[in-house]
Design an enzyme around this catalytic site. Sequence first.
Site, mmCIF file in Angstrom:
data_model
loop_
_atom_site.group_PDB
_atom_site.id
_atom_site.type_symbol
_atom_site.label_atom_id
_atom_site.label_comp_id
_atom_site.label_asym_id
_atom_site.label_seq_id
_atom_site.Cartn_x
_atom_site.Cartn_y
_atom_site.Cartn_z
ATOM 1 N N GLY A 30 40.773 47.057 30.034
ATOM 2 C CA GLY A 30 40.643 46.102 28.954
ATOM 3 C C GLY A 30 41.516 44.894 29.252
ATOM 4 C CG ASP A 31 41.005 41.525 27.064
ATOM 5 O OD1 ASP A 31 40.485 40.938 28.025
ATOM 6 O OD2 ASP A 31 40.409 41.771 26.003
#
Length: 497
Positions: free
Chosen positions: A192-193
């Site tokens: 993810g980020d």
Amino acid sequence: MADTDTDTDTARVTDFTASSDAVGQSDSPLLDNDMTLVPEEDVSLTLGSDSLLILDTKTTHAIALYNVLDATCSPQGLRITYAKPASKEDVAVAYLDYSVEAREQPKVEGWVGRLLSLAYGEAQRHKRLKVLISPASGKGTIKSLYTRYAEPILTAARCHIDQEVTQYSGHAREIAAQIDVDSYDAIVCCSGDGLPYEVFNGLAQKPNARQALEKIAVAMIPGGSGNAMAWNLCGTGSVSVAALAIVKGLRTPFDLVSVTQGNTRTLSFLSQSFGIVAEADLGTDDIRWMGAHRFTYGFLKRLLRNTVWPCEVAVKTEIADKQAIKDHYRAYAARGPSLKRESNDLAALGDDSEEGLPPLRYGTVQDKLPPDWEVIPGEQMGNFYAGKMAIMTKDTNFFPASLPHDGLMDLVTIDGTVSRLTSLQMMTSVASGEFFDMPDVHVRKVSAYRLSPRDKEGYISIDGERVPFEPLQAEVHKGLGTVLSKSGHLYEVDGPK
């Protein structure tokens, strides 16, 4: 002609000049007598401006040049490798194979060279990739998804892959801090980020931080809950399509944001939030199994419980009017790609031979507030949200006027006293593209800001990561970072209406 290894006819270059009917491009400047190859009597391969057109007596079909991964001519024959749609959301590696006589090989090699030049354009071929896999991201399946869907695409494009699985929180930061900047073109985060956040801040720890952030691009293969980087730069949440976008990705100068709290300085690439968005994000870590739906759940839950988060806010506003912001976006979009840093970027960043990050123009949160900053009301703040990318997760184009390389953050503030019905309308209007123009949504383009919470506890988010609940100050560094993007210019999302 077939997607097999059984074709035995000799490939040969023809002097045929393709007609406009054959390629569907009547005025293409790319077409000449070297653009068509005839691998067998009733088959021709013609290079158009955006596709490889395959004609035979039974079928006519085209392969987008963007999907062409590789092409080789050897004594074993001609092979064209491409990414073929495998489902609604995925692509897979496929091949076209033909035999080639030795005497025709130089001519075929010339055609192959033209094919690859058109297929890659300004994109770098055979990228050297440091692939970092976060096994805990999302639902914990990213390692198997990478192996099944992404790695075949990268390998087929003859990328050089150095793969490593992160072992603990902060490991990616350590890897990036120690990486040899001359050995890789990009760091690919399968996550993810959170992993890109670690990577940018790891590169920032290097003695030659400015050079490192310029030389090594950062990219993402989506494996988390939000996957904002993949949606903005690649326009997809698909692992295989994101891998293709990295293969064809253009090195793009990218603004990064310095955030200071106390004596700590970190880099942000995505967003900083305070109020209901930060609460809905960070307050739902225990239900990450819900994926992106956890944000909606968290928003609705907090909307019923609390709507005001008092604070003190000061901003260095550059554009305050919504129409002026739209004009700024359209003027930037009309200029087209700028794949190199501009001279004013370099001047602002300073000499990259100097140590560490560029100096802070406005000091830190501990310094006296600059006199030309605007103080905005914060006693009834409901949402404070500053972004450097447009999409925060799928279908949430929260900052439609955001740009990769304009030296500005898009700041959205919303009063917490608006009705719950209005708040719900705002939430649904993000996906429809109507959010930006709602009267209760205040939008500014800013180069810096300071935020000081008045409560003693709560949530502040930087790129989806929780940071101490204390005053912070942020400022933009134009073109400090580098990413791989599909367009080299804009995010893969509609701009403001």
